[in-house]
Design an enzyme around this catalytic site. Structure first.
Site, short mmCIF file in Angstrom:
data_model
loop_
_atom_site.label_atom_id
_atom_site.label_comp_id
_atom_site.label_asym_id
_atom_site.label_seq_id
_atom_site.Cartn_x
_atom_site.Cartn_y
_atom_site.Cartn_z
CD GLU A 141 -41.13 -54.90 -40.08
OE1 GLU A 141 -40.10 -55.43 -40.53
OE2 GLU A 141 -41.93 -55.49 -39.32
CD GLU A 151 -43.10 -61.41 -41.56
OE1 GLU A 151 -43.65 -62.40 -42.08
OE2 GLU A 151 -42.32 -60.66 -42.19
C1 IPT Z 1 -39.32 -58.39 -40.48
C2 IPT Z 1 -39.99 -58.52 -39.15
O1 IPT Z 1 -41.31 -58.13 -39.21
C3 IPT Z 1 -39.29 -57.76 -38.08
O2 IPT Z 1 -39.78 -58.21 -36.84
C4 IPT Z 1 -37.82 -57.92 -38.16
O3 IPT Z 1 -37.50 -59.26 -38.02
C5 IPT Z 1 -37.37 -57.46 -39.50
O4 IPT Z 1 -37.97 -58.21 -40.50
C6 IPT Z 1 -35.89 -57.63 -39.68
O5 IPT Z 1 -35.12 -57.04 -38.71
S1 IPT Z 1 -39.63 -59.90 -41.32
C7 IPT Z 1 -38.53 -60.04 -42.65
C8 IPT Z 1 -38.48 -61.48 -43.08
C9 IPT Z 1 -38.94 -59.23 -43.80
#
Ligand code: IPT
Length: 971
Positions: free
Chosen positions: A494, A424
């Site tokens: 993710e 990010e």
């Molecule tokens: C995404 C992040 O990469 C991770 O660190 C964590 O914040 C996660 O989301 C949520 O728990 S960023 C999100 C705006 C898609």
């Protein structure tokens, strides 16, 4: 003259863009846990003084003889904000917002600064002065440190989760060495460390003094490839200081820089074959653990040793509920063992390189690692990425320093198969420069970065939280994008946000990964809840330490709870990714077994069967299954079912694959895969009719039941007092029901509340005494709305049992799915008595929690537990604990049978109390056991940061009819 010139100390380095400097700071090199050179751990109790600003105290403390008599103490490794019971400030949780004004590289004047001091003697056997050199190593300090030894300044550094070494030169003395470290919470480096986690300053990883003998090993790079066509490994160790490389088991004894090829067993995460070796220079012997493997992106697929692999991964932050990111070896091992036991095969080290010992464990026990650089600038999104450090050349040296420190430190781990530039950060030239620097140093691993939609700098197409539909499009190569991107393998770095109850839809993602070769799996967000132990709340989340800016419980989104007990999400993930698929046909009497590993055969597994009648195993045995290779399947014959076990009973086979012998991470018998094959279906409950409702005064009796004559409400069944039951559509919204504020609509949690589903009114329309039934007609609807449910409760009895049929007809235009549809009743006093556990038995899905899209790990069986143990302790209380497919349940002296099978929850507080609670400590168990018997439940999804429940798991307001039969249990 500037004001700065008046400062008592010089703290310009704090806000400087430079990654570090000073006369003794050394370039990065390979990290290794041990060698035959002397080393001295400086972990332990350190003297500690906290100042409110970077320059509030002078640096006289670094000089020998300084009196620290009035100072406090902290544990190193540790974070000072987690020590001293609040006396040293507190932790701050923000997701992406910087907890200070965005004005890079400036940081606030209020900059908590911890002076750390440790006086140490050299051990008696430490080599004498003049015999070599010594180096001080810091494995992790957040966020900026300045270091002195015996009054001499060694230098300063940033890059919190990276190792930094200083040459100690001739400064060391036999006794009374004074090591002084000034640590600033905020620095220019903080702009590069905006990961979604607690801000936790301190010296949180090891501090070690390393003797560097004359002729010792400096940096070295182990290249150990594997050619799957020839079965040969090729080893070459490049070493800054020449020497020899020995691998006794392979008969290797070569000079550094020379290559040798010979037949070897390759390393994979499934078969983590390591060869012990030694790198010997004139002055030092360093043990090597060599794993031969070759990583490549070929024909659009990520391959190891020629074979495509499937990441069944998790994002892992370093976290411990009392120690923050200061993890001991035992905790790291526990993480890896837990992952292996739940079939997780990959870790993305979100969002920084972990303690290097964790990578040793990944090498040893077998996990694919995406090693991610300590870099995130997410907070700049608030200003459309203006001034983003990754797109500003002045910051590039700091970015390159981080990339280089990661690669140099971790390059010798076979488990590390992908480098990740960070998380990010938007896009920018700095990322391109990092990619170029990494490629220049290491051509053997592909590059990952999710924020690069065109894959200019990366070798994998990566996304986060893409919906199932989008993953399917990507799998079918219909997603468009640049030519380069279309030719790359796809991973979800993710997905499946495991916040609170959930994530839902894991098995549906897995089906896509199994179907489309381009989709090479993903990494669930995330491994562990970052909930901090708290004296009042039990476990705390953002805001609980009085932070002025915070993101609440968004930090509690793990597959394991903060104490590392598995949450239902992990059990569900284990089922979705189990390495053996077991299917079959009970009528044909066959089972089909498929090896879903990418590399391993099934030699280590044993297969068992059990034949169950109404959930009770009546016969068990073993199945002979050949040692299938990856992807192979076989059909095996099941034995003849035991005789005489039919009738009205429900029968099924349960087939399991278990570890035959123990492994390094699991005991013999550990379940690796399972399936149930139903033989004869659910029996129907016999209708309970014949008794006649009789009114006497204010009461109506029907068989064993007594009702209130005016309201038609059930009062008791035999001697069991009952409150309710009434139609219930409300559940305490889960984090995934609520969705994140930035998520697109619909977000059902807020819609449900707006509609008023948490305050339904029950209007009584009729209490009808029929010949063979009592019928109570109601309309259930929220104030201010025209939608509602015409609800009829039809009660019958055969004299001993009481049967309820609920008919529900929606009225008006229901635009949203319902949280649940069923009845709620109370059992007053069921939990009083001796205060001991309230036992529960049921025949149905278990042993754990399940919802429509989290139910694949729920096995039909005869289960028992108690009401308190049925609760899943999500850190922010919310709907939890349902058991699926329940045929019957017994609790509080009552037996309930359902037709069709139902969802069952039991708790010692109401849904309203659960909904109102902010922490588990807000829930006070009462004497009443509240039961929800649900005909249907809404799915869970993962909208707290991803897509909501898939359409097939949504509970639409349709006409429904369902039946429960109640009976008092014999006392
Ligand atoms: C995404 C992040 O990469 C991770 O660190 C964590 O914040 C996660 O989301 C949520 O728990 S960023 C999100 C705006 C898609």
């Amino acid at each position: 003259m500037s004001l700065r010139a008046l400062d008592v100390t010089d703290v310009h380095y704090v806000e400087s863009l430079s990654p570090g400097g000073g006369r003794a700071l050394l370039p990065p090199r390979a990290w290794y846990a041990a060698s035959d050179a002397a080393r001295l751990s400086l972990n332990g109790r350190w003297r500690f003084r906290l100042a409110a600003a970077a320059d509030a105290d002078d640096d006289a403390f670094a000089a020998p003889g300084y009196d620290t008599g009035g100072w406090d103490e902290v544990r190193v490794p540790g974070h000072w904000v987690l020590q001293g019971d609040g006396a040293f400030g507190g932790p701050i949780y923000t997701n992406h917002l910087y907890p200070f004004p965005v004005d890079p590289p400036r940081v606030p004047t209020e900059n908590p600064t911890g002076d750390h001091l440790r006086v140490f003697d050299l051990p008696g056997d430490w080599p004498p002065a003049g015999d070599g050199e010594a180096v001080l190593r810091f494995d992790g300090v957040e966020s900026c440190a300045r270091v002195w030894l015996n009054g001499e300044e060694l230098g300063h550094f940033k890059g919190s989760r990276l190792a930094h070494e200083f040459a100690v030169g001739p400064l060391l003395r036999a006794r009374g060495n004074v090591l002084a470290v000034r640590v600033h919470q905020w620095s220019a480096g903080s702009y590069l460390e905006d990961q979604d986690q607690w801000w936790l300053p301190g010296i949180f990883r090891d501090v070690t003094l390393l003797h560097r003998p004359e002729g010792c090993v400096a940096d070295f790079f182990v290249h150990a490839g594997y050619d799957h066509r020839t079965g040969e490994g090729t080893l070459r160790v490049d070493s800054e200081v020449p020497g020899r490389v020995m691998v006794a088991e392979l008969g290797i004894d070569i000079a550094t820089g020379d290559a040798v090829s010979l037949p070897v067993e390759p390393w994979t995460a499934e078969t983590p074959r390591l060869y012990d070796g030694v790198l010997a220079t004139a002055g030092e012997r360093v043990p090597l653990r060599i794993g031969f493997r070759t990583v490549a992106v070929e024909d659009g697929l990520l391959r190891v040793n020629g074979r495509p692999l499937l990441f069944r991964g998790v994002n892992r932050h370093e976290f411990h509920p009392t120690n923050g990111r200061a993890l001991d070896l035992e905790t790291m091992r526990r993480d890896v063992v837990l992952m292996k036991r739940h079939h997780i095969n990959a870790v993305r080290t979100s969002h920084y390189p972990p303690h290097p010992a964790f990578l040793d464990l990944c090498d040893e026990l077998g996990l694919w690692v995406v090693d991610e650089c300590d870099l995130e600038t997410h907070g700049f999104v608030e200003q459309e990425w203006r001034d983003n450090p990754v797109d500003d050349d002045r910051w590039t040296p700091a970015l390159l320093d981080r990339a280089t420190r990661m690669v140099e430190r971790d390059k010798n781990h076979p488990s590390v198969v992908v480098w990740s530039l960070g998380n990010e950060c938007g896009t920018g030239r700095g990322l391109t420069a990092m990619a170029a620097a990494i490629r220049a140093r290491d051509t053997s691993r592909p590059l990952h970065y999710e924020g690069d939609p065109d894959c200019r700098d990366t070798d994998l197409y990566s996304r986060m939280y893409a919906s199932h539909a989008e993953v399917e499009r990507i799998g079918r190569r219909l997603d468009g994008g640049t030519l380069k991107r279309r030719q790359l393998p796809f991973i979800l770095c993710e997905y499946a946000h495991a916040m609170g109850n959930g994530p839902g839809g894991l098995a549906d993602y897995q089906r896509l990964f199994d179907t489309y070769e381009r989709c090479q799996g993903g990494f669930v967000w995330e491994w562990i809840d970052h909930a901090l132990a708290h004296p009042a709340y039990g476990y705390a989340y953002g805001g609980d330490f009085g932070e002025e800016l915070h993101d609440g419980n968004f930090v509690c989104d793990g597959l394991v709870f903060a104490d590392r007990t598995p949450s239902p999400g992990l059990i569900e993930y284990k089922k979705a990714i189990e390495p053996v698929r077991i299917e079959g046909d009970a009528i044909e009497g066959t089972a089909r077994i498929t090896n879903r590993y990418d590399f391993a055969d099934l030699r280590g597994l044993a297969f068992t069967w059990s034949y169950e009648v109404d959930g009770e195993p009546v016969a068990t045995g073993t199945l002979a299954v050949p040692a299938l290779d990856p992807g192979e399947w076989v059909e095996v014959k099941l034995p003849e079912p035991p005789a005489g076990a039919a009738g009205t009973a429900e029968t099924r086979w349960t087939i399991r694959a278990v570890l035959a012998d123990g492994t390094a991470w699991g005991p013999p018998g550990h379940v690796m895969a399972w399936a149930q094959l139903p033989v004869s279906g659910a029996r129907l409950t016999s209708p309970a009719t014949g008794a006649r409702p009789v009114r006497s005064g204010a009461l109506i009796t029907l068989g064993p039941a007594v009702f209130d004559a005016r309201s038609g409400a059930l009062r008791s069944v035999g001697e069991v007092a009952v409150a309710g039951p009434r139609l219930d559509v409300w559940r305490a919204p889960t984090d995934n029901d609520n969705g994140a504020s930035w998520q697109p609509d619909p977000r059902y949690g807020p819609l449900w509340r707006e509609l008023g589903l948490h305050r339904m009114q029950h209007r009584l329309d009729a209490v009808e005494l029929l010949d063979d039934a009592l019928v109570v007609r109601t309309r259930v609807a929220p104030a201010a709305r025209e939608v509602g449910f015409a609800t009829a409760y039809r009660w019958t009895s055969d004299g001993t049992r009481l049967r309820l049929t609920v008919s529900v007809v929606p009225e008006g235009d229901w635009k949203v799915p319902l949280p649940r549809l069923g009845i709620r009743l109370g059992l007053p006093g069921a939990a009083s008595g001796d205060g001991g556990p309230v036992p529960v038995r049921w025949f149905g899905g278990g042993p754990g929690e399940a919802y429509p899209d989290t139910a694949t790990a729920s096995a039909i069986g005869l289960w028992h537990s108690d009401v308190d143990a049925l609760q899943t302790p999500y850190v922010r209380p919310q709907e939890n604990g349902a058991r699926a497919d329940v045929r019957w349940a017994e609790v509080g002296g009552l037996r309930v049978e359902g037709e069709p099978p139902f969802w069952f929850t039991a708790r010692r507080w109401t849904t309203e109390q659960l909904d109102a609670a902010g922490h588990l400590t807000d829930l006070a168990p009462g004497d009443t056991v509240w039961l929800n018997l649900d005909h249907r439940q809404q799915g869970i999804g993962s909208q707290s940061c991803g897509p909501g429940p898939l359409p097939q798991y949504q509970l639409h307001a349709d006409e429904a009819e369902f039946t429960f039969t109640f009976a008092q249990l014999p006392r």
